[in-house]
Design an enzyme around this catalytic site. Structure first.
Site, PDB file in Angstrom:
ATOM      1  N   HIS A 163       3.829  -2.246   2.920  1.00 29.79           N
ATOM      2  CA  HIS A 163       3.868  -0.904   2.311  1.00 29.79           C
ATOM      3  C   HIS A 163       5.182  -0.761   1.551  1.00 29.79           C
ATOM      4  CE1 HIS A 163       1.023  -0.668   5.634  1.00 29.79           C
ATOM      5  NE2 HIS A 163       0.449   0.334   4.996  1.00 29.79           N
ATOM      6  N   ASP A 186       0.829  -1.212   0.000  1.00 33.81           N
ATOM      7  CA  ASP A 186       0.000   0.000   0.000  1.00 33.81           C
ATOM      8  C   ASP A 186       0.864   1.264   0.000  1.00 33.81           C
ATOM      9  OD1 ASP A 186      -1.983  -1.832   0.364  1.00 33.81           O
ATOM     10  OD2 ASP A 186      -2.818  -0.933   2.171  1.00 33.81           O
TER      11      ASP A 186
END
Length: 219
Positions: free
Chosen positions: A171, A27
């Site tokens: 991430h 993400d």
């Protein structure tokens, strides 16, 4: 009518459906350097991942290059909203704008539109889901990589929690996450895991994704 999210295509090339399969997701990117480093690690192990990107972060050539690089490696680009907005605080018009603005920017940058959404923070409620016309992808393995910023801690989270059908949350902003991916992939391969995109995972597991439905894993 045909639902664009129902993928009845064959099992992706090189996948053994009898062996465990998981999806890696990243993400908040793209981040030119770490995104590419993660893609290199994936390529080395015949793995792929889904990158949930934030629209207002795809402005520079370096970031567009990173996304293009991911796509060329067989990875999937998906939607993490335009401004990392908490969708539960927006009305349906606001939600649609947060999502479609990303698609417009992506189409301009690399010629694709996304078909999956991950809401920032995973926040959804009934009204939000109604306004989101895409399958909503959450996760069942949270590496908390943003918190530890430590490759070994991330690897440990994955090793202790991953199972066949899992969706792993990371991430692609942190060097420590890129390092964790480099460290954990050989172990996963050794355990017989195959690492694929979210769409491939669902396809392999026979899950027909529906709009406005939340998926935590393929189980």
């Amino acid at each position: 009518e045909d639902d664009p999210f129902t993928n009845t295509a064959d099992i992706p090339e090189g996948i053994d459906p009898t062996k465990p399969v998981i999806a890696f997701t990243f993400d908040d990117g793209p981040n030119g350097s770490t995104t590419k480093r993660i893609v290199d690690a994936l390529k080395k192990h015949g793995a792929r991942a889904t990158f949930f990107i934030v629209g207002d972060r795809i402005g520079s050539e370096k970031q567009i290059d990173a996304m293009q690089y991911a796509v060329e490696a067989g990875c999937e680009i998906a939607n993490h909203t335009w401004s990392h907005a908490k969708l539960t605080k927006l009305d349906s018009e606001g939600i649609k704008e947060e999502i479609e603005k990303v698609n417009d920017a992506l189409e301009d940058a690399i010629g694709i539109r996304t078909s999956l959404l991950r809401p920032p923070g995973g926040s959804t409620n009934e009204a939000t889901l109604k306004a989101i016309k895409y399958p909503v992808i959450k996760w069942d393995v949270d590496t908390r990589d943003w918190e530890s910023r430590n490759a070994d801690a991330v690897v440990k989270q994955i090793k202790e929690n991953v199972q066949d059908g899992s969706i792993v949350l990371m991430h692609d902003l942190y060097k420590s996450t890129a390092e964790a991916v480099e460290k954990v992939l050989p172990w996963l391969v050794e355990q017989g895991y195959q690492v694929v995109t979210v769409s491939e995972l669902m396809q392999i597991k026979g899950v027909e994704m529906q709009r406005s439905v939340v998926y935590f894993s393929a189980n």
